[in-house]
Design a protein around this motif. Structure first.
Motif, PDB file in Angstrom:
ATOM      1  N   ARG A  48       0.828  -1.207   0.000  1.00 42.47           N
ATOM      2  CA  ARG A  48       0.000   0.000   0.000  1.00 42.47           C
ATOM      3  C   ARG A  48       0.863   1.258   0.000  1.00 42.47           C
ATOM      4  NH1 ARG A  48      -5.258   1.080   3.808  1.00 42.47           N
ATOM      5  NH2 ARG A  48      -5.762   3.157   3.024  1.00 42.47           N
ATOM      6  N   ARG A  52       1.142   3.996  -3.062  1.00 43.08           N
ATOM      7  CA  ARG A  52       0.733   5.362  -2.744  1.00 43.08           C
ATOM      8  C   ARG A  52       1.866   6.344  -2.994  1.00 43.08           C
ATOM      9  NH1 ARG A  52      -0.163   5.051   2.599  1.00 43.08           N
ATOM     10  NH2 ARG A  52       1.976   5.719   2.939  1.00 43.08           N
ATOM     11  N   ASP A  58      -4.313   5.322  -3.189  1.00 35.56           N
ATOM     12  CA  ASP A  58      -4.197   4.713  -1.866  1.00 35.56           C
ATOM     13  C   ASP A  58      -5.338   3.732  -1.635  1.00 35.56           C
ATOM     14  OD1 ASP A  58      -3.255   4.181   0.661  1.00 35.56           O
ATOM     15  OD2 ASP A  58      -4.350   5.843   1.581  1.00 35.56           O
ATOM     16  N   THR A 133      -7.874   7.787  -5.681  1.00 40.29           N
ATOM     17  CA  THR A 133      -7.396   8.737  -4.685  1.00 40.29           C
ATOM     18  C   THR A 133      -8.591   9.460  -4.081  1.00 40.29           C
ATOM     19  OG1 THR A 133      -7.189  10.482  -6.344  1.00 40.29           O
ATOM     20  CG2 THR A 133      -5.241   9.144  -5.918  1.00 40.29           C
ATOM     21  N   GLY A 138      -9.405   4.194  -0.204  1.00 40.75           N
ATOM     22  CA  GLY A 138      -8.922   4.075  -1.565  1.00 40.75           C
ATOM     23  C   GLY A 138      -9.890   3.436  -2.518  1.00 40.75           C
TER      24      GLY A 138
END
Length: 217
Positions: A48, A52, A58, A133, A138
Motif C-alpha cells: 500500500r 501510494r 491509496d 485517490t 482508496g
C-alpha cells in the motif's frame, strides 16, 4: 489440547503486513447449533505504501483474514455441518468483498487444499475493484467519489482485476476459516495504470496467500 473459545487464530504474517482488526461475533445461529467467530484481519501495508508513494493511489491492495469458529453446543464436526459452515463462510466472504468495493464477484472453482494434518475446502473467486485517490480506504464506486459535502468527483482511479481464495476446515473441536484477495492486473491504460501494474506480482501474491492460509492455526 483445544484452543480457548476466545483465542484468536494465529497467523505467521510476513514482514510489511499489519493487523487492522480483531473481532468476536456470532457467525450464524441455526437453532440446533450456533457458531461464534473470532476473526483477525491483516493488510499488506508495505505494498500500500509503495503504490501510494509512487502514484498517489491509496487503498488496501492485499488483505487476509482468519477466523476461529466455536460451536454451541459442542458437537463433533460432521459432513453436513461442514457443508453448512462452508456455505455460510463463503457467503460471508462474498459479502466482505462487496463491502470492500469489489464488484462482479464470481466463484470460479472449488477444490481440496492441504493444511497441516488435514485438508480444507478451497474456493477461488474473481472480481474487479475501482481504486482511487481521495477516499479513506482508496476504494469507491464506478460512479465517482462522494465528498463530505455530498458532491461527486472522479479523481484519479484505476480498475483492478482481482482474485480471492477462501479455505474452510475442521480444527480443535470447531473450524478454521482463512482467505483473502490480491490484485491480478490493471484493466486501464495510461501512465497511472502502468505505474500501478508495475508494482503487482500476482503469482507471488497467490503463493503468499496460500502460505498465510497454511500458517493459520
Amino acid at each position: 489440547m483445544s484452543k480457548s473459545d476466545h483465542a484468536p487464530p494465529t497467523v505467521r504474517v510476513p514482514e510489511g503486513w499489519r493487523e487492522t482488526s480483531s473481532t468476536v461475533e456470532t457467525m450464524f445461529d441455526a437453532k440446533v447449533v450456533s457458531v461464534r467467530a473470532h476473526t483477525v484481519v491483516f493488510e499488506d501495508a508495505a505494498l500500500r505504501d509503495a503504490i501510494r508513494d509512487r502514484t498517489g493511489v491509496d487503498g488496501t491492495w492485499r488483505f487476509f483474514f482468519a477466523s476461529r469458529l466455536r460451536l454451541r453446543p459442542n458437537v463433533t464436526p460432521s459432513k453436513p455441518l461442514t457443508r453448512l459452515v462452508d456455505d455460510r463462510a463463503n457467503a460471508g466472504f462474498v459479502d466482505q468483498l462487496g463491502e470492500r468495493g469489489f464488484r462482479d464477484v464470481t466463484s470460479v472453482e472449488s477444490r481440496r487444499f492441504a493444511v497441516e494434518r488435514t485438508e480444507a475446502n478451497l474456493t477461488r473467486y474473481r472480481a474487479r475493484v475501482r481504486v482511487r485517490t481521495g477516499t479513506d480506504d482508496g476504494t469507491g464506486t464506478d460512479d465517482g467519489t462522494v465528498t463530505d459535502d455530498g458532491t461527486e468527483t472522479d479523481g484519479a482511479a484505476v480498475t483492478v482485476a482481482a482474485e480471492g481464495y477462501l479455505a474452510v476446515w475442521p480444527a480443535d473441536e470447531g473450524y478454521l476459516v482463512a482467505g483473502g484477495a490480491y490484485p491480478v492486473s490493471v484493466a486501464d491504460d495510461g501512465e497511472l495504470a502502468a505505474a500501478v501494474a508495475s508494482s503487482l506480482a500476482p503469482a507471488r501474491h497467490r503463493e503468499e496467500l496460500f502460505e498465510l492460509i497454511r500458517s493459520t492455526a
